[in-house]
Design a protein around this motif. Structure first.
Motif, mmCIF file in Angstrom:
data_model
loop_
_atom_site.group_PDB
_atom_site.id
_atom_site.type_symbol
_atom_site.label_atom_id
_atom_site.label_comp_id
_atom_site.label_asym_id
_atom_site.label_seq_id
_atom_site.Cartn_x
_atom_site.Cartn_y
_atom_site.Cartn_z
ATOM 1 N N LEU A 39 14.060 4.786 6.208
ATOM 2 C CA LEU A 39 14.126 5.528 7.543
ATOM 3 C C LEU A 39 12.701 5.976 7.845
ATOM 4 O O LEU A 39 12.048 6.859 7.061
ATOM 5 C CB LEU A 39 14.913 6.775 7.382
ATOM 6 C CG LEU A 39 15.159 7.676 8.745
ATOM 7 C CD1 LEU A 39 16.202 6.942 9.624
ATOM 8 C CD2 LEU A 39 15.397 9.024 8.560
ATOM 9 N N ASN A 40 12.394 5.353 9.019
ATOM 10 C CA ASN A 40 10.913 5.569 9.579
ATOM 11 C C ASN A 40 11.174 6.859 10.783
ATOM 12 O O ASN A 40 11.527 6.601 11.619
ATOM 13 C CB ASN A 40 10.272 4.205 10.134
ATOM 14 C CG ASN A 40 8.796 4.605 10.440
ATOM 15 O OD1 ASN A 40 8.447 5.701 10.666
ATOM 16 N ND2 ASN A 40 8.150 3.404 10.583
ATOM 17 N N ILE A 41 10.624 8.025 10.245
ATOM 18 C CA ILE A 41 10.894 9.062 10.953
ATOM 19 C C ILE A 41 10.089 8.870 12.414
ATOM 20 O O ILE A 41 10.666 9.367 13.424
ATOM 21 C CB ILE A 41 10.338 10.485 10.326
ATOM 22 C CG1 ILE A 41 11.080 10.797 9.008
ATOM 23 C CG2 ILE A 41 10.561 11.726 11.181
ATOM 24 C CD1 ILE A 41 12.470 11.272 8.930
ATOM 25 N N SER A 42 8.982 8.571 12.309
ATOM 26 C CA SER A 42 8.218 8.643 13.570
ATOM 27 C C SER A 42 8.950 7.333 14.494
ATOM 28 O O SER A 42 8.440 7.376 15.639
ATOM 29 C CB SER A 42 6.764 8.384 13.213
ATOM 30 O OG SER A 42 6.698 7.028 12.460
ATOM 31 N N LYS A 43 9.717 6.489 14.070
ATOM 32 C CA LYS A 43 10.449 5.931 14.974
ATOM 33 C C LYS A 43 11.525 6.285 15.538
ATOM 34 O O LYS A 43 12.261 5.834 16.452
ATOM 35 C CB LYS A 43 10.838 4.281 14.348
ATOM 36 C CG LYS A 43 9.565 3.417 14.448
ATOM 37 C CD LYS A 43 10.197 2.160 13.905
ATOM 38 C CE LYS A 43 9.046 1.317 13.714
ATOM 39 N NZ LYS A 43 9.505 0.006 12.830
ATOM 40 N N MET A 44 12.072 7.458 14.869
ATOM 41 C CA MET A 44 13.326 8.032 15.301
ATOM 42 C C MET A 44 13.086 9.042 16.474
ATOM 43 O O MET A 44 11.959 9.287 16.748
ATOM 44 C CB MET A 44 13.813 8.880 13.940
ATOM 45 C CG MET A 44 14.056 8.184 12.814
ATOM 46 S SD MET A 44 15.477 7.296 12.767
ATOM 47 C CE MET A 44 16.610 8.488 13.668
ATOM 48 N N GLY A 77 0.775 -1.204 -0.026
ATOM 49 C CA GLY A 77 0.026 -0.113 0.023
ATOM 50 C C GLY A 77 0.920 1.318 0.034
ATOM 51 O O GLY A 77 0.333 2.365 -0.012
ATOM 52 N N GLU A 78 2.240 1.062 -0.212
ATOM 53 C CA GLU A 78 2.824 2.512 -0.195
ATOM 54 C C GLU A 78 3.156 3.082 -1.573
ATOM 55 O O GLU A 78 2.743 2.370 -2.515
ATOM 56 C CB GLU A 78 4.407 1.808 0.194
ATOM 57 C CG GLU A 78 4.732 1.650 1.584
ATOM 58 C CD GLU A 78 5.044 2.915 2.507
ATOM 59 O OE1 GLU A 78 5.918 3.553 2.084
ATOM 60 O OE2 GLU A 78 4.239 3.169 3.449
ATOM 61 N N ASP A 79 3.108 4.395 -1.402
ATOM 62 C CA ASP A 79 3.128 5.094 -2.612
ATOM 63 C C ASP A 79 4.681 5.101 -3.072
ATOM 64 O O ASP A 79 5.405 5.428 -2.301
ATOM 65 C CB ASP A 79 2.658 6.359 -2.258
ATOM 66 C CG ASP A 79 2.317 7.194 -3.753
ATOM 67 O OD1 ASP A 79 2.580 6.545 -4.550
ATOM 68 O OD2 ASP A 79 1.778 8.381 -3.284
#
Ligand SMILES: *[C@@H]1O[C@H](CO)[C@@H](O)[C@H](O)[C@H]1NC(C)=O
Ligand SMILES: *[C@@H]1O[C@H](CO)[C@@H](O)[C@H](O)[C@H]1NC(C)=O
Ligand SMILES: *[C@@H]1O[C@H](CO)[C@@H](O)[C@H](O)[C@H]1NC(C)=O
Ligand SMILES: *[C@@H]1O[C@H](CO)[C@@H](O)[C@H](O)[C@H]1NC(C)=O
Ligand SMILES: *[C@@H]1O[C@H](CO)[C@@H](O)[C@H](O)[C@H]1NC(C)=O
Ligand SMILES: *[C@@H]1O[C@H](CO)[C@@H](O)[C@H](O)[C@H]1NC(C)=O
Ligand SMILES: *[C@@H]1O[C@H](CO)[C@@H](O)[C@H](O)[C@H]1NC(C)=O
Length: 760
Positions: A202-207, A69-71
């Motif tokens: 890189l998953n910003i919300s996990k950083m 489902g990723e763009d």
């Protein structure tokens, strides 16, 4: 090391990821990678209402949507480039490249950042000169591409600021710990760009970083407040450098485009930088400042070069840091339409004094953040054991040094930061380090440490060798102004010649970049001392990152004053009025080696804002000049169209000799090769109606410079005159030879350009 010190270390070391990072593996057998695709916009079928719908449809037609489902579509670009970025498999890329509308492909690459008194050192005054004349840059909008912004800093208070200009189209985006209400009449825009990094895994919300324009690392807050911070009273770095501070353009508006993210692996993706610059152009910034670099590649693969050319075409000045590699042939962001900025010191130093038991007092550098006074402390010096004398890591015995001030005769062999940590761990009370290394930063002073040059070390060692019960008293937290010599070219500042195109002298100019005091983030401690974490609103940072916003600020002041000047005219005004003498009246020196520097270190010299507002003559350039320059580089048609976003262009005279405000000739020393080079230049009179300029050449005996004609007569403003300059360098000359051309008129204008020859 806390995250803020690692961010600062990045700013100083500016590591580059040289390999292309592959994106995470998809469920398909082929790996997807991010590519920036340049398209010929004239080929858009009429059925698509916008370029973006066409770009998306092109990507969507390649394969069914992704299973997760990723763009796979990232950004559509309209200003900085014609095209888009997307995550594509090799076969999808091959399909796109077969399309007649395809012009060029750039693989995603990753970059890093380069990481109160400086406006006064630059000669900016309230009573006269550029500040009052330009109304402190009122109404100009500076776009900063960086790590985000800490909007609560007093530097971004909008008290007394004029309203947001009606032409402004920017926004303050909502996100983690950031809402549109954080913006005001000073901070008028804040956006963030991370799709490229997310595509690289890189998953910003996990950083630990904020998924918004809020700054995590402090770098973007520092650069923004340096350029355009409002005046703030009572600013200091833990008591050092205290006073009233302000940015270079106190009445300009700021817009932050966050394209750099705090992370251990990636910092910045080229597709995000391109999207940030695209948006900044669409929003309506007047100046762009970038304290980051990606890869050293030809212009057709360099997104900052490509996006900057589009900005220049729209009259936007682009200012970039030159990089922190310190070495020759290492400048970044050197495209001739960019203002490439090196870093220098200012005339301020932070000192501690050490008074030995025999009465001798010696001054050294210290940033220890507390006003401790150490009285008659015992001193340890491992004089009988060379490893202990040097305080080599693990040579020290905690029993011997605990509670004492330790002398380390480093002889420049040790990493001072690790050494201080080791001394701290082993219980030393304080330390005197004999070293000429410049690698101990303010946040490294976790115990009372002073660094003393090796040349001043002999009497200390002598006393400690004779005296069995040696003592020292130390006093910290002293700020000294009027340090000589200043400025010095910072040891980390990247030097020319430009690795991509040595025929343009880079860096262009020097600005303050060492121990610059400006705002930082307060989400985490700046440093630790003992058991305490110290948080600060303001801190001293160093890097060409800190130099670029000074030049962006001066460019904004000039723009406020001369609304009709092109970006090249603004750059010319700054370069031809820069100075090359330090405050002792001799040629600018190198910070580390203290020998005379050359234009490869400082470009045209140190920025002199008040002179730049009235340069007399300017060397102007327009897009067609840059096209003719690019034509001379032998690019293919596709490469050309990727840089200039056009299907058609006119190479004119295909001329590599740009109308640049400096001159450089590079000679190889093949026997018999003549060392002669000619240049043509056109100058425009922006001074008094009627003036007569005379060419004055200063050059060493190995270099002969001929200027024809040697007098230029102007009868009205904006009149142009051309001249021809020839350099001939002695066959035996080696290394760097340089001189100056100065056009001098009867009204005290001095229009100065460096003339450099390099012989290999
Ligand atoms: C703004 O962003 C925050 C954090 O992502 C979110 O909780 C909030 O609902 C958003 N507000 C609006 C108006 O979108
Ligand atoms: C990123 O991390 C957050 C929090 O763990 C998670 O909800 C989200 O699905 C992740 N996004 C991606 C693209 O992996
Ligand atoms: C210091 O370093 C220099 C140069 O590396 C070397 O010649 C000298 O012997 C060293 N001195 C000591 C005392 O180690
Ligand atoms: C060393 O100096 C300290 C402080 O002045 C003093 O208390 C101590 O007695 C001295 N020790 C010797 C061996 O002289
Ligand atoms: C300068 O650097 C470039 C790129 O790294 C390299 O190709 C070139 O050979 C270097 N030039 C010199 C004179 O060292
Ligand atoms: C150039 O101007 C200077 C000063 O006005 C004058 O002395 C000189 O003769 C002029 N030279 C030429 C070649 O006209
Ligand atoms: C330049 O010439 C000198 C002496 O002839 C020679 O030693 C040196 O290697 C040459 N350098 C280059 C870059 O060709």
């Amino acid at each position: 090391m806390n995250p803020s010190s690692s961010a600062l270390r990045n700013a100083i070391l500016w590591l580059l990821l040289l390999s292309t990072v592959t994106s995470f593996v998809m469920s398909e057998s082929e790996e997807r990678q991010t590519y920036i695709i340049h398209m010929d916009h004239s080929q858009k079928p009429a059925s698509f209402p916008t370029h973006e719908t066409w770009h998306r449809a092109t990507v969507d037609s390649l394969s069914p949507s992704l299973s997760d489902g990723e763009d796979k579509f990232l950004y559509s670009y309209n200003h900085v480039a014609h095209g888009f970025s997307a995550r594509l498999t090799p076969s999808e890329l091959a399909k796109i490249e077969k399309s007649p509308a395809h012009q060029a492909t750039i693989k995603e690459s990753f970059g890093k950042l380069f990481t109160t008194h400086s406006s006064k050192f630059l000669g900016l005054k309230h009573s006269s000169g550029l500040w009052p004349t330009s109304s402190y840059g009122e109404g100009v909008i500076i776009g900063i591409l960086d790590t985000g912004i800490w909007p609560e800093s007093a530097y971004f208070c909008d008290k007394g600021m004029p309203p947001v200009p009606p032409r402004w189209k920017g926004e303050c985006e909502n996100g983690t710990a950031f809402s549109p209400s954080n913006c005001n009449r000073k901070l008028i825009g804040a956006r963030s760009f991370s799709k490229g990094l997310a595509a690289a895994g890189l998953n910003i919300s996990k950083m630990y970083d904020y998924d918004s324009a809020r700054d995590f690392a402090g770098h973007g807050t520092h650069t923004s407040s340096t350029a355009a911070g409002a005046p703030v009273i009572g600013v200091s770095h833990f008591g050092y450098a205290s006073g009233t501070a302000r940015g270079i353009v106190p009445r300009a508006h700021v817009a932050m485009y966050k394209v750099l993210w705090a992370s251990d692996t990636y910092e910045s993706a080229s597709s995000d930088v391109l999207a940030g610059m695209d948006q900044a152009i669409a929003d309506g910034v007047d100046i762009m400042s970038l304290s980051l670099g990606i890869l050293l590649t030809p212009y057709f693969n360099d997104v900052i070069a490509i996006a900057s050319l589009s900005a220049i075409e729209k009259g936007i000045v682009v200012v970039c840091a030159a990089g922190n590699d310190g070495a020759y042939n290492s400048t970044y962001n050197g495209a001739p339409w960019i203002i490439t900025v090196g870093a220098g010191t200012i005339d301020r130093s932070f000192v501690a004094t050490s008074t030995l038991g025999n009465g001798l007092t010696i001054e050294g550098t210290s940033y220890f953040p507390q006003s401790v006074d150490i009285a008659d402390a015992q001193v340890y010096y491992g004089k009988d054991n060379p490893d202990k004398a040097k305080c080599l890591l693990s040579a020290l015995d905690p029993k011997e040094i605990a509670g004492k001030v330790v002398l380390c005769d480093n002889n420049n062999t040790v990493d001072l930061d690790s050494q201080v940590q080791e001394l701290d761990n082993k219980g030393a009370y304080g330390a005197i380090l004999l070293s000429d290394e410049l690698n101990l930063y303010p946040e490294d002073y976790s115990i009372p440490v002073v660094v003393i040059p090796t040349s001043s070390g002999a009497p200390i060692k002598d006393y400690l060798t004779r005296e069995n019960n040696a003592t020292v008293s130390m006093r910290f937290l002293q700020t000294k102004l009027g340090t000589t010599p200043a400025p010095l070219v910072a040891d980390f500042s990247s030097r020319g010649p430009d690795p991509i195109n040595p025929s343009i002298l880079k860096p262009d100019i020097l600005a303050p970049g060492v121990d610059i005091l400006a705002a930082v983030v307060t989400n985490m401690p700046f440093m630790e001392v003992g058991l305490y974490d110290l948080v600060t609103n303001y801190a001293l940072y160093s890097g060409t990152s800190m130099a670029a916003p000074h030049i962006a600020g001066v460019a904004a002041l000039l723009k406020a004053m001369h609304k009709d000047w092109s970006p090249a005219a603004i750059k010319s005004a700054m370069m031809t009025t820069a100075y090359t003498m330090d405050n002792t009246g001799t040629t600018l020196k190198d910070q580390r080696w203290r020998h005379a520097a050359t234009p490869l270190d400082f470009g045209a010299g140190q920025i002199n804002p008040n002179k730049a507002m009235d340069p007399g003559l300017i060397y102007d350039l327009n897009l067609q000049d840059f096209i003719e320059f690019l034509c001379s580089l032998g690019y293919t048609d596709k490469q050309m169209s990727a840089v200039i976003r056009r299907g058609q262009w006119n190479c004119g005279r295909s001329n590599g000799d740009l109308n640049y405000p400096s001159f450089i000739a590079v000679y190889s020393n093949k026997t018999g090769s003549t060392k002669v080079k000619s240049f043509n230049r056109v100058v425009t009179n922006v001074g008094d109606d009627s003036s007569v300029y005379q060419a004055i050449v200063a050059s060493p005996k190995e270099m002969t410079v001929i200027v024809q004609p040697s007098n230029l007569t102007f009868t009205h403003k904006y009149e142009k005159q051309s001249f021809h300059l020839t350099i001939e360098v002695d066959k035996l000359a080696t290394g760097v030879t340089y001189g100056y051309l100065k056009w001098v008129d009867q009204h005290n204008h001095v229009v100065s350009s460096p003339i450099v020859a390099i012989s290999y």
